[in-house]
Design an enzyme around this catalytic site. Structure first.
Site, PDB file in Angstrom:
ATOM      1  CG  HIS A  21      16.982  -0.928  58.472  1.00  0.00           C
ATOM      2  ND1 HIS A  21      18.236  -1.199  57.988  1.00  0.00           N
ATOM      3  CD2 HIS A  21      16.411  -0.070  57.580  1.00  0.00           C
ATOM      4  CE1 HIS A  21      18.419  -0.538  56.855  1.00  0.00           C
ATOM      5  NE2 HIS A  21      17.323   0.160  56.594  1.00  0.00           N
ATOM      6  CD  GLU A  22      13.215   2.140  58.009  1.00  0.00           C
ATOM      7  OE1 GLU A  22      13.620   3.319  57.880  1.00  0.00           O
ATOM      8  OE2 GLU A  22      13.296   1.298  57.102  1.00  0.00           O
TER       9      GLU A  22
ATOM     10  CG  HIS B 230      17.715   5.027  58.155  1.00  0.00           C
ATOM     11  ND1 HIS B 230      18.890   4.944  57.444  1.00  0.00           N
ATOM     12  CD2 HIS B 230      16.884   4.092  57.610  1.00  0.00           C
ATOM     13  CE1 HIS B 230      18.784   4.008  56.512  1.00  0.00           C
ATOM     14  NE2 HIS B 230      17.580   3.473  56.597  1.00  0.00           N
TER      15      HIS B 230
ATOM     16  CG  HIS C 112      18.831  13.210  61.341  1.00  0.00           C
ATOM     17  ND1 HIS C 112      17.571  13.639  61.705  1.00  0.00           N
ATOM     18  CD2 HIS C 112      19.446  14.296  60.803  1.00  0.00           C
ATOM     19  CE1 HIS C 112      17.450  14.916  61.401  1.00  0.00           C
ATOM     20  NE2 HIS C 112      18.558  15.342  60.863  1.00  0.00           N
TER      21      HIS C 112
END
Length: 236
Positions: free
Chosen positions: A103-104, A107, A111
């Site tokens: 999940h991280e 991100h 980006h």
């Protein structure tokens, strides 16, 4: 501090539904993470290895993966291009760790691709940091001043605090999209078996509820302020 204007009963009336939703969401997160943090993935990759694999497979070798302190303090820092994972995720080879790490990493993919909502949320951070604490103070000062100027000051404080609600709602697509990316990659990368995706869904879907609860809480507080402000105007 604000309940003095309308009484604690009124404040509870506005905030209790959001508070209960938040407590329920947090309980689901703790339950799901606790359950699946004890289930080792069949492949046995640690959270750090899962994150590294997902980043590398998407051309993000320049993003660092680091261990950080705190439980569930996992986050991606776009300013330094660093993915920081809590020890419970970084070192663990559990299904829960794989889900959080992916999940991280999602991100970081956002980006790289210039995902609009992530960029917008990043731009809002300074305003939200200011408005979340200064807005209520200005609102209360305005409510104490018995004049048109006081109403104007209170309204300004409300508008300033409203940025937190906007931020909370902008956060929803950011988090939902990161979860979607994580699930898609995990289900096709070979890092997990398809049978393990049930655990991934449980952990990540529970985490998503906490962001929904945060948005509801922000809205309920604004509605409370609006009620107080409208009552003040009706008495003029």
């Amino acid at each position: 501090m604000v309940p003095m204007f309308g009484g604690y009963g009124l404040y509870i009336l506005f905030s209790l539904p959001a508070l209960l939703l938040g407590m329920w969401a947090q309980a689901k997160v703790r339950s799901a993470f606790s359950k699946y943090s004890r289930v080792r993935s069949n492949v046995g990759m640690s959270g750090a290895e899962v994150a590294r694999a997902m980043l590398d497979s998407n051309g993000l070798q320049n993003v660092r993966v680091e261990e950080t302190r705190g439980m569930l303090s996992d986050h991606y820092d776009p300013t330094s291009r660093t993915l920081r994972l809590s020890s419970d995720v970084y070192r663990s080879n559990s299904i829960a760790a794989a889900g959080v790490a992916a999940h991280e990493a999602g991100h970081a993919l956002q980006h790289k691709q210039g995902y609009f909502f992530l960029q917008f949320r990043s731009l809002m951070v300074p305003t939200v940091q200011l408005g979340s604490w200064l807005g209520p103070i200005i609102f209360m000062i305005g409510m104490f001043i018995q004049s048109t100027l006081g109403t104007q000051i209170a309204t300004f404080g409300l508008i300033l605090f409203a940025a937190t609600a906007v931020f909370a709602f902008i956060t929803l697509p950011v988090e939902f999209d990161a979860t979607k990316r994580a699930k898609a990659w995990l289900s096709t990368s070979g890092v997990l078996y398809q049978s393990e995706m049930t655990g991934i869904n449980s952990v990540l879907d529970a985490a998503a509820l906490t962001y929904v609860a945060g948005a509801v809480q922000a809205v309920s507080t604004i509605l409370y302020y609006l009620f107080l402000l409208s009552g003040r105007r009706s008495r003029r």
